[in-house]
Design an enzyme around this catalytic site. Structure first.
Site, PDB file in Angstrom:
ATOM      1  N   LYS A 159       0.897  -1.165   0.118  1.00 50.74           N
ATOM      2  CA  LYS A 159      -0.084   0.003   0.464  1.00 50.74           C
ATOM      3  C   LYS A 159       1.053   1.614   0.155  1.00 50.74           C
ATOM      4  O   LYS A 159       2.196   1.461   0.610  1.00 50.74           O
ATOM      5  CB  LYS A 159      -0.873  -0.350   1.353  1.00 50.74           C
ATOM      6  CG  LYS A 159      -1.677   1.364   1.690  1.00 50.74           C
ATOM      7  CD  LYS A 159      -2.319   1.220   2.907  1.00 50.74           C
ATOM      8  CE  LYS A 159      -3.292   2.219   3.063  1.00 50.74           C
ATOM      9  NZ  LYS A 159      -4.205   2.305   4.280  1.00 50.74           N
ATOM     10  N   SER A 208       6.308   6.202  -0.978  1.00 56.56           N
ATOM     11  CA  SER A 208       7.848   5.197  -0.980  1.00 56.56           C
ATOM     12  C   SER A 208       8.733   5.023  -0.091  1.00 56.56           C
ATOM     13  O   SER A 208       9.735   4.690   0.000  1.00 56.56           O
ATOM     14  CB  SER A 208       8.383   6.189  -2.084  1.00 56.56           C
ATOM     15  OG  SER A 208       8.211   6.912  -2.645  1.00 56.56           O
ATOM     16  N   ARG A 209       7.695   4.310   1.317  1.00 61.64           N
ATOM     17  CA  ARG A 209       8.404   3.995   2.198  1.00 61.64           C
ATOM     18  C   ARG A 209       9.525   5.157   2.725  1.00 61.64           C
ATOM     19  O   ARG A 209      10.157   4.272   3.879  1.00 61.64           O
ATOM     20  CB  ARG A 209       9.033   2.613   2.004  1.00 61.64           C
ATOM     21  CG  ARG A 209       8.220   1.230   1.095  1.00 61.64           C
ATOM     22  CD  ARG A 209       6.765   1.510   1.887  1.00 61.64           C
ATOM     23  NE  ARG A 209       6.064  -0.206   2.555  1.00 61.64           N
ATOM     24  CZ  ARG A 209       4.875   0.394   1.478  1.00 61.64           C
ATOM     25  NH1 ARG A 209       4.297   1.717   0.955  1.00 61.64           N
ATOM     26  NH2 ARG A 209       4.244  -0.479   1.214  1.00 61.64           N
ATOM     27  N   LEU A 210       9.221   6.395   2.834  1.00 64.75           N
ATOM     28  CA  LEU A 210       9.941   7.321   3.442  1.00 64.75           C
ATOM     29  C   LEU A 210       9.024   8.159   4.902  1.00 64.75           C
ATOM     30  O   LEU A 210       8.648   8.879   4.784  1.00 64.75           O
ATOM     31  CB  LEU A 210      10.041   8.267   2.700  1.00 64.75           C
ATOM     32  CG  LEU A 210      11.377   7.820   1.318  1.00 64.75           C
ATOM     33  CD1 LEU A 210      11.767   8.943   0.653  1.00 64.75           C
ATOM     34  CD2 LEU A 210      12.640   7.781   1.645  1.00 64.75           C
TER      35      LEU A 210
END
Length: 212
Positions: A10, A190-192
């Protein structure tokens, strides 16, 4: 199992958590997020995972419900003879985690655990529905039982014994986690992700950003 489970993912894009905009104290930040979870009508926004460690070094987790919150810490109630109760008696350190999926947020809290005062536990117990008060007597929590019929029979027994006025069982009461560390996680694209940690240094809360 279908190996497509590895493809489940997600993109988190609902909000951000900036250290310059976050509350200076972790309790203030938590109260804001908890209220937003309540206002958003999330399912059981007060549910939290409690992690303890046994004398054998084996960790265990379970979901409990927060029932009190102030500058002293976070409170929940349970059977002192349960696995978590026994583990906390032997090692009074624990961790809590809230996961508000719909808000893409996680809060982690660590610290020492103490029992709440008897008067506080009595007041909360008296506020519970009658069935729940009887249930605190009926369930030998975490012990092996022969079937559900054991619980039903015990509940009937104590309901007959106490009628409408069961006292608080001596083996049942509250725990309070006194935090020395909080972490607030906000999912980002972006998983940041945004991660803010508050750690207690003496009497001062130090706020820091962590890499995701």
């Amino acid at each position: 199992m279908d190996n497509r489970i590895a493809d489940l993912r997600k993109s988190y894009e609902k909000a951000e958590l900036d250290e310059h905009a976050a509350a200076p104290l972790p309790l203030q930040q938590f109260e804001t997020w908890l209220q937003q979870a309540i206002d958003g009508q999330l399912p059981e926004p007060n549910a939290m995972t409690l992690a303890t460690v046994g004398a054998d070094g084996r960790p265990s987790t379970r979901v409990v419900l927060i029932k009190g919150l102030d500058a002293r810490g976070l409170v929940w109630y349970t059977n002192f003879n349960s696995r978590k109760g026994q583990e906390l008696a032997a090692n009074p350190m624990a961790a809590l985690q809230f996961h508000w999926v719909e808000l893409e947020r996680v809060v982690r809290i660590e610290g020492r655990v103490e029992r709440v005062a008897d008067a506080e536990a009595d007041a909360y117990y008296a506020s519970r529905p009658l069935d729940s008060r009887i249930g605190a007597w009926a369930s030998p929590q975490s012990q092996v039982i022969g079937g559900r019929g054991v619980l039903v029979a015990q509940a009937a027994r104590y309901a007959a014994q106490f009628a409408l006025s069961p006292p608080r069982p001596p083996h049942w009461g509250g725990f309070r986690l006194v935090p020395d560390r909080w972490e607030f996680w906000q999912g980002r694209k972006s998983r940041l992700h945004d991660r803010l940690r508050y750690r207690l240094d003496g009497d001062t809360w130090v706020r820091e950003r962590l890499a995701p």
